[in-house]
Motif scaffolding. Structure first.
Motif, PDB file in Angstrom:
ATOM      1  N   ASP A 101       0.804  -1.219   0.000  1.00  0.00           N
ATOM      2  CA  ASP A 101       0.000   0.000   0.000  1.00  0.00           C
ATOM      3  C   ASP A 101       0.839   1.271   0.000  1.00  0.00           C
ATOM      4  OD1 ASP A 101      -2.914  -1.053   0.516  1.00  0.00           O
ATOM      5  OD2 ASP A 101      -1.582  -2.191   1.823  1.00  0.00           O
ATOM      6  N   GLY A 102       2.088   1.159   0.362  1.00  0.00           N
ATOM      7  CA  GLY A 102       2.931   2.343   0.382  1.00  0.00           C
ATOM      8  C   GLY A 102       4.400   1.979   0.482  1.00  0.00           C
ATOM      9  N   ILE A 103       5.226   2.782  -0.174  1.00  0.00           N
ATOM     10  CA  ILE A 103       6.680   2.611  -0.142  1.00  0.00           C
ATOM     11  C   ILE A 103       7.293   3.977   0.106  1.00  0.00           C
ATOM     12  CG2 ILE A 103       8.749   1.942  -1.429  1.00  0.00           C
ATOM     13  CD1 ILE A 103       6.870   0.161  -3.169  1.00  0.00           C
ATOM     14  N   LEU A 104       8.192   4.055   1.085  1.00  0.00           N
ATOM     15  CA  LEU A 104       8.889   5.302   1.400  1.00  0.00           C
ATOM     16  C   LEU A 104      10.391   5.112   1.206  1.00  0.00           C
ATOM     17  CD1 LEU A 104       9.163   8.166   2.622  1.00  0.00           C
ATOM     18  CD2 LEU A 104       9.263   7.062   4.880  1.00  0.00           C
ATOM     19  N   LEU A 105      11.008   6.049   0.496  1.00  0.00           N
ATOM     20  CA  LEU A 105      12.464   6.112   0.358  1.00  0.00           C
ATOM     21  C   LEU A 105      12.917   7.489   0.821  1.00  0.00           C
ATOM     22  CD1 LEU A 105      12.884   4.603  -3.238  1.00  0.00           C
ATOM     23  CD2 LEU A 105      12.832   3.377  -1.050  1.00  0.00           C
ATOM     24  N   ASP A 106      13.657   7.550   1.916  1.00  0.00           N
ATOM     25  CA  ASP A 106      14.228   8.792   2.422  1.00  0.00           C
ATOM     26  C   ASP A 106      15.721   8.742   2.109  1.00  0.00           C
ATOM     27  OD1 ASP A 106      15.265  10.900   3.813  1.00  0.00           O
ATOM     28  OD2 ASP A 106      14.244  10.478   5.697  1.00  0.00           O
ATOM     29  N   LEU A 107      16.144   9.507   1.104  1.00  0.00           N
ATOM     30  CA  LEU A 107      17.489   9.369   0.562  1.00  0.00           C
ATOM     31  C   LEU A 107      18.561  10.066   1.387  1.00  0.00           C
ATOM     32  CD1 LEU A 107      16.629   9.860  -3.225  1.00  0.00           C
ATOM     33  CD2 LEU A 107      16.573   7.762  -1.855  1.00  0.00           C
ATOM     34  N   GLY A 108      18.204  10.725   2.461  1.00  0.00           N
ATOM     35  CA  GLY A 108      19.186  11.449   3.256  1.00  0.00           C
ATOM     36  C   GLY A 108      19.944  10.557   4.221  1.00  0.00           C
ATOM     37  N   LEU A 109      21.052  11.083   4.724  1.00  0.00           N
ATOM     38  CA  LEU A 109      21.796  10.414   5.779  1.00  0.00           C
ATOM     39  C   LEU A 109      21.060  10.581   7.103  1.00  0.00           C
ATOM     40  CD1 LEU A 109      25.422  11.622   4.965  1.00  0.00           C
ATOM     41  CD2 LEU A 109      24.512   9.336   4.573  1.00  0.00           C
ATOM     42  N   SER A 110      21.202   9.600   7.971  1.00  0.00           N
ATOM     43  CA  SER A 110      20.616   9.720   9.304  1.00  0.00           C
ATOM     44  C   SER A 110      21.524  10.553  10.190  1.00  0.00           C
ATOM     45  CB  SER A 110      20.422   8.329   9.927  1.00  0.00           C
ATOM     46  OG  SER A 110      21.681   7.748  10.240  1.00  0.00           O
ATOM     47  N   SER A 111      20.962  11.086  11.259  1.00  0.00           N
ATOM     48  CA  SER A 111      21.759  11.862  12.205  1.00  0.00           C
ATOM     49  C   SER A 111      22.941  11.062  12.754  1.00  0.00           C
ATOM     50  CB  SER A 111      20.869  12.361  13.348  1.00  0.00           C
ATOM     51  OG  SER A 111      19.880  13.238  12.864  1.00  0.00           O
ATOM     52  N   PRO A 112      22.759   9.801  13.174  1.00  0.00           N
ATOM     53  CA  PRO A 112      23.917   9.050  13.672  1.00  0.00           C
ATOM     54  C   PRO A 112      25.015   8.876  12.630  1.00  0.00           C
ATOM     55  CG  PRO A 112      21.879   8.007  14.375  1.00  0.00           C
ATOM     56  CD  PRO A 112      21.497   9.058  13.384  1.00  0.00           C
ATOM     57  N   GLN A 113      24.657   8.709  11.360  1.00  0.00           N
ATOM     58  CA  GLN A 113      25.690   8.593  10.327  1.00  0.00           C
ATOM     59  C   GLN A 113      26.516   9.867  10.242  1.00  0.00           C
ATOM     60  OE1 GLN A 113      23.051   7.539   7.085  1.00  0.00           O
ATOM     61  NE2 GLN A 113      23.916   5.483   6.950  1.00  0.00           N
ATOM     62  N   LEU A 114      25.848  11.015  10.285  1.00  0.00           N
ATOM     63  CA  LEU A 114      26.554  12.282  10.185  1.00  0.00           C
ATOM     64  C   LEU A 114      27.360  12.611  11.436  1.00  0.00           C
ATOM     65  CD1 LEU A 114      23.838  14.466   8.430  1.00  0.00           C
ATOM     66  CD2 LEU A 114      26.117  13.964   7.534  1.00  0.00           C
ATOM     67  N   GLU A 115      26.876  12.160  12.572  1.00  0.00           N
ATOM     68  CA  GLU A 115      27.498  12.562  13.830  1.00  0.00           C
ATOM     69  C   GLU A 115      28.534  11.565  14.336  1.00  0.00           C
ATOM     70  OE1 GLU A 115      24.120  13.153  16.285  1.00  0.00           O
ATOM     71  OE2 GLU A 115      23.517  15.013  15.288  1.00  0.00           O
ATOM     72  N   THR A 116      28.785  10.513  13.579  1.00  0.00           N
ATOM     73  CA  THR A 116      29.807   9.535  13.951  1.00  0.00           C
ATOM     74  C   THR A 116      31.023   9.751  13.060  1.00  0.00           C
ATOM     75  OG1 THR A 116      28.088   7.933  14.538  1.00  0.00           O
ATOM     76  CG2 THR A 116      30.327   7.094  14.267  1.00  0.00           C
ATOM     77  N   GLU A 118      33.775   8.326  12.651  1.00  0.00           N
ATOM     78  CA  GLU A 118      34.386   7.126  12.072  1.00  0.00           C
ATOM     79  C   GLU A 118      33.737   6.699  10.764  1.00  0.00           C
ATOM     80  OE1 GLU A 118      35.323   7.618  16.197  1.00  0.00           O
ATOM     81  OE2 GLU A 118      33.373   7.430  15.202  1.00  0.00           O
ATOM     82  N   ARG A 119      32.504   7.174  10.505  1.00  0.00           N
ATOM     83  CA  ARG A 119      31.842   6.791   9.262  1.00  0.00           C
ATOM     84  C   ARG A 119      32.332   7.607   8.063  1.00  0.00           C
ATOM     85  NH1 ARG A 119      27.273   3.829   9.826  1.00  0.00           N
ATOM     86  NH2 ARG A 119      27.778   3.327   7.652  1.00  0.00           N
ATOM     87  N   GLY A 120      32.917   8.765   8.319  1.00  0.00           N
ATOM     88  CA  GLY A 120      33.517   9.534   7.244  1.00  0.00           C
ATOM     89  C   GLY A 120      32.556  10.306   6.380  1.00  0.00           C
ATOM     90  N   PHE A 121      31.352  10.617   6.890  1.00  0.00           N
ATOM     91  CA  PHE A 121      30.370  11.362   6.097  1.00  0.00           C
ATOM     92  C   PHE A 121      30.402  12.860   6.377  1.00  0.00           C
ATOM     93  CE2 PHE A 121      28.118   7.166   6.413  1.00  0.00           C
ATOM     94  CZ  PHE A 121      28.084   6.890   5.055  1.00  0.00           C
ATOM     95  N   LEU A 129      38.377   8.564   5.834  1.00  0.00           N
ATOM     96  CA  LEU A 129      37.694   8.891   4.583  1.00  0.00           C
ATOM     97  C   LEU A 129      37.051   7.614   4.053  1.00  0.00           C
ATOM     98  CD1 LEU A 129      37.116  11.202   2.655  1.00  0.00           C
ATOM     99  CD2 LEU A 129      39.276  10.705   1.486  1.00  0.00           C
ATOM    100  N   ASP A 130      35.899   7.261   4.641  1.00  0.00           N
ATOM    101  CA  ASP A 130      35.233   5.998   4.344  1.00  0.00           C
ATOM    102  C   ASP A 130      34.000   6.230   3.472  1.00  0.00           C
ATOM    103  OD1 ASP A 130      33.688   3.565   4.511  1.00  0.00           O
ATOM    104  OD2 ASP A 130      34.903   2.991   6.227  1.00  0.00           O
ATOM    105  N   MET A 131      32.896   6.710   4.066  1.00  0.00           N
ATOM    106  CA  MET A 131      31.650   7.075   3.385  1.00  0.00           C
ATOM    107  C   MET A 131      30.826   5.889   2.898  1.00  0.00           C
ATOM    108  SD  MET A 131      32.381  10.506   1.147  1.00  0.00           S
ATOM    109  CE  MET A 131      33.316  11.884   1.761  1.00  0.00           C
ATOM    110  N   ARG A 132      31.159   4.676   3.266  1.00  0.00           N
ATOM    111  CA  ARG A 132      30.345   3.538   2.836  1.00  0.00           C
ATOM    112  C   ARG A 132      29.124   3.388   3.732  1.00  0.00           C
ATOM    113  NH1 ARG A 132      34.720  -1.094   3.273  1.00  0.00           N
ATOM    114  NH2 ARG A 132      35.162   0.194   5.107  1.00  0.00           N
ATOM    115  N   PHE A 133      27.955   3.148   3.121  1.00  0.00           N
ATOM    116  CA  PHE A 133      26.765   2.843   3.903  1.00  0.00           C
ATOM    117  C   PHE A 133      26.942   1.522   4.634  1.00  0.00           C
ATOM    118  CE2 PHE A 133      24.058   5.415   0.723  1.00  0.00           C
ATOM    119  CZ  PHE A 133      24.337   6.582   1.402  1.00  0.00           C
ATOM    120  N   ASP A 134      27.620   0.578   4.004  1.00  0.00           N
ATOM    121  CA  ASP A 134      27.957  -0.695   4.653  1.00  0.00           C
ATOM    122  C   ASP A 134      29.474  -0.739   4.805  1.00  0.00           C
ATOM    123  OD1 ASP A 134      28.471  -3.224   5.525  1.00  0.00           O
ATOM    124  OD2 ASP A 134      27.447  -4.262   3.884  1.00  0.00           O
TER     125      ASP A 134
END
Length: 310
Positions: A101-116, A118-121, A129-134
C-alpha cells in the motif's frame, strides 16, 4: 503502537514525518515498506498511525540493525531485512508480499551517520575517509580517490554541479593519498578558498564522492524501476531527496510514469518542509518530497493475493 515500542531518539527526527503520513494514509491491514529504515522514525510513525498496519524495513547500514531488532522484539507487525532499496522486489518476495500500500524512500543520511566521525560522512568532524553505507563491503572513499584519474575525479564532481571540479581534482591528485575527511576538505579549500556563505565549499565534493562510493544513482534507478509495479491500486510511492542529483531522476521517472493510465502525480511540484520544521530540524531544510500514486491496474494485469508473510 504497543507499549514496548522504543521511543524515538531525540537526536533523530524523521524528515517530513506528518506530511509523509498524510500521503501514505496508513490503514489497518495495510502493508508498507520503509526502504531506508535508519533509526526507524518513519516506520514507528506508520505503525502508530494505523494499529493494524504492517511495515517491512530495509537498510544496508549495519548500524540500523540494533534499532530494528529492538523494534521487532516488541512489535510483531514489523519485519526487517538487511539490504538496500534496490533489492525491494526480492525483499518483498522473501516475506511473501506481492503488492503493498505504500513505499517510502528517504534518501538522506541519518543523524547518527553524520554525527559519527568514524563513518567519514561529516564535513564538521575529522575521521577516516570511508563514506560507505555498509562499512564491511566495497571500496572506501579514500580508495576510490586513490584509484581514479584526475579527469575522472573532475567528471565525478562536475556531475554533482561543482563548477570548480578541475581545480579540485588537481588538488586532490596532488595531495594523494588522502586518508581523512579533513584531508579531502583541505584539498577542496586549497582549490576554491574558504567558506564565504552558509554552505561549506566542500559540500558538493563530499556528496559526489559519497554517491560514487555507494553507487547511489544506480541503486535509486533500480528502485524507481521496481517500486511502482509493486504498489496496489491507490498505493503510494513517496521519495524524499536532498539535492538536485537525487531529485532529478525521481522527478523524471515520476513524470514519465504519470503519462501512463496506471499512475498519477501526487503534486506537480515537490513538497518542502514548512518554516516550523525547517527551524526545528536543520537537516530538513533541503528536503523535497515527491509522490506517485497508482490509480489503476495495467490492462490484463492479474493481481495475485498476497501470501501470509507478516
Amino acid at each position: 503502537m504497543t507499549d514496548s515500542m522504543p521511543p524515538e531518539s531525540p537526536a533523530h527526527v524523521p524528515v517530513l514525518r506528518d506530511t509523509v503520513l498524510r500521503w501514505l494514509a496508513p490503514r489497518s491491514g495495510g502493508r508498507y515498506v520503509d526502504g531506508t529504515f535508519g533509526r526507524g522514525g518513519h516506520t514507528k510513525a506508520i505503525l502508530e498511525a494505523a494499529p493494524g498496519a504492517r511495515v517491512l524495513g530495509l537498510d544496508k547500514d549495519p548500524e540500523a540493525a540494533p534499532a530494528a531488532a529492538a523494534l521487532a522484539a516488541g512489535e510483531p507487525r514489523f519485519r526487517f531485512l538487511a539490504g538496500d532499496f534496490s533489492e525491494l522486489g526480492s525483499a518483498l518476495d522473501r516475506v511473501g508480499w506481492d503488492l503493498v500500500d505504500g513505499i517510502l524512500l528517504d534518501l538522506g543520511l541519518s543523524s547518527p551517520q553524520l554525527e559519527t566521525p568514524e563513518r567519514g560522512f561529516s564535513l564538521r568532524h575529522d575521521g577516516p575517509l570511508d563514506m560507505r553505507f555498509d562499512p564491511g563491503s566495497g571500496e572506501t572513499a579514500a580508495e576510490l580517490l586513490d584509484r581514479l584519474e584526475e579527469r575522472e575525479i573532475a567528471d565525478l564532481l562536475f556531475g554533482m554541479g561543482e563548477r570548480r571540479s578541475r581545480a579540485i581534482a588537481w588538488r586532490i591528485v596532488g595531495r594523494r593519498p588522502l586518508r581523512t575527511t579533513g584531508d579531502l576538505r583541505a584539498a577542496v579549500i586549497a582549490a576554491v578558498g574558504p567558506r564565504r556563505g552558509r554552505i561549506d565549499p566542500a559540500t558538493r565534493t563530499f556528496l559526489a564522492v559519497r554517491s560514487a562510493v555507494n553507487r547511489e544513482p544506480q541503486v535509486l534507478a533500480a528502485a524507481l524501476h521496481e517500486a511502482p509495479g509493486r504498489l496496489r491500486r491507490e498505493g503510494v510511492l513517496a521519495v524524499i531527496s536532498y539535492h538536485s542529483g537525487e531529485d532529478r531522476p525521481v522527478k523524471h521517472a515520476f513524470r514519465r510514469l504519470a503519462e501512463e493510465p496506471r499512475f498519477e502525480l501526487g503534486t506537480r511540484r515537490p513538497i518542502r518542509p514548512d518554516e516550523d520544521e525547517s527551524g526545528a530540524n536543520r537537516r530538513s531544510r533541503s528536503a523535497c518530497l515527491r509522490i506517485l500514486r497508482r490509480i489503476e491496474d495495467a490492462p490484463g494485469e492479474i493481481v495475485r493475493p498476497d501470501g501470509d508473510g507478516r
